[in-house]
Design an enzyme around this catalytic site. Structure first.
Site, short mmCIF file in Angstrom:
data_model
loop_
_atom_site.label_atom_id
_atom_site.label_comp_id
_atom_site.label_asym_id
_atom_site.label_seq_id
_atom_site.Cartn_x
_atom_site.Cartn_y
_atom_site.Cartn_z
N LYS A 175 -10.67 -10.29 26.65
CA LYS A 175 -10.16 -9.54 27.81
C LYS A 175 -8.68 -9.26 27.59
CE LYS A 175 -9.22 -11.40 32.03
NZ LYS A 175 -7.96 -10.88 32.58
N ASP A 190 -8.87 -5.08 31.35
CA ASP A 190 -8.78 -5.51 32.76
C ASP A 190 -7.50 -4.95 33.38
OD1 ASP A 190 -8.88 -7.00 35.12
OD2 ASP A 190 -8.20 -8.85 34.18
N LYS A 224 -7.66 -3.07 36.41
CA LYS A 224 -7.88 -3.03 37.87
C LYS A 224 -7.29 -1.80 38.54
CE LYS A 224 -7.98 -8.09 38.49
NZ LYS A 224 -7.50 -8.58 37.18
N ASP A 277 -6.17 3.78 43.05
CA ASP A 277 -5.31 4.90 43.43
C ASP A 277 -6.19 5.98 44.05
OD1 ASP A 277 -3.17 6.84 43.50
OD2 ASP A 277 -2.24 5.81 41.81
N THR A 295 -9.80 -13.45 44.03
CA THR A 295 -10.02 -14.86 44.40
C THR A 295 -8.74 -15.52 44.93
OG1 THR A 295 -9.88 -15.31 42.04
CG2 THR A 295 -12.05 -15.39 43.03
N ARG A 337 -7.12 -20.21 29.92
CA ARG A 337 -6.41 -21.41 29.47
C ARG A 337 -7.27 -22.52 28.89
NH1 ARG A 337 -3.05 -21.11 34.86
NH2 ARG A 337 -5.03 -20.10 35.37
#
Ligand code: C5P
Length: 231
Positions: A32, A59, A61, A64, A119, A211
């Site tokens: 990603k 990614d 996102k 608009d 989230t 991570r």
């Protein structure tokens, strides 16, 4: 179903990203590329990683007006990535425009995935700041249904929402889930977390893992552990 583990390459430079990816040798994990790396290095980093043989989830996102998103997606469609995303909050008009822009002249296109509610947004903030007075679960399912009706392929969601999304949008509607941690690893800033084993049992199609792999002593070993547990 194409179950796979996607590594979130949240690095600030090309150099750090390449050093990390070289650890995997001939194995070419799905990666990603998010805003940090893309804004730092531009589209060239996407082309380079694609040429190395990695499937890519870009990614960015997008959110608009429909015309702007359609044109931006048309540009992104030339990058030959495998998955891109946008915010479902842009409404069905915007999602339909995105799909038009992303579809190449030969009819092919990357998977198009919608972010429902981030989230990081909780019930209280959604009600008090966004004035959305419904339970989070209901909002997520409504956004997922909007995405499906607009013709999108799936949503990014919490692993704990996977079953609800599949129930309301169908088993083939793709779920991409971050918030993955090994039972014995740090939680970091993630709250609603789950293990790769649990994500699999909930029916997630893709897990996005950052991570726990990128900061591991042996990223290759951590990646293999995710793959063994999830695929
Ligand atoms: O390091 P970690 O495993 O927490 O990384 C998760 C990745 O998924 C990050 O790139 C983060 O931006 C992304 N993500 C997320 N939650 C969302 C959407 C994206 O954690 N709702």
């Amino acid at each position: 179903m194409n179950r796979d583990v996607i590594i979130a390459c949240d690095f600030p430079t090309r150099e750090q990203t390449m050093t990390f990816l070289q650890r995997f040798g001939q194995r070419k994990p799905f990666v990603k590329i998010g805003m940090e790396l893309y804004y730092a290095e531009g589209p060239q980093i996407v082309r380079e990683i694609k040429e190395m043989g990695h499937p890519i989830f870009l990614d960015l996102k997008l959110h608009d007006i429909p015309n702007t998103v359609e044109k931006a997606m048309r540009v992104l469609s030339r990058l030959d990535v495998d998955m891109v995303n946008l915010h479902a909050a842009g409404t069905k008009d915007m999602m339909e425009a995105a799909l038009r822009g992303l579809t190449r002249p030969d009819g092919t296109r990357p998977l198009l995935i919608a972010v429902t509610q981030l989230t990081s947004t909780n019930q209280q903030r959604m009600e008090q700041e966004l004035l959305i007075p419904h339970p989070m679960e209901e909002v997520v399912m409504q956004y997922a249904q909007n995405a499906r009706e607009a013709g999108l392929d799936g949503v990014v969601c919490s692993p704990l929402e996977v079953q609800g999304v599949h129930a309301c949008c169908g088993k083939d509607f793709v779920t991409v889930t971050p918030g993955i941690r090994f039972a014995d690893s740090r939680q970091d800033d993630q709250h609603r977390i789950t293990t790769p084993e649990k994500a699999r049992s909930l029916g997630a199609d893709y897990i996005v893992v950052g991570r726990p792999i990128t900061a591991a002593e042996s990223p290759e070993e951590a990646y293999r552990r995710c793959v063994d547990a999830f695929i």
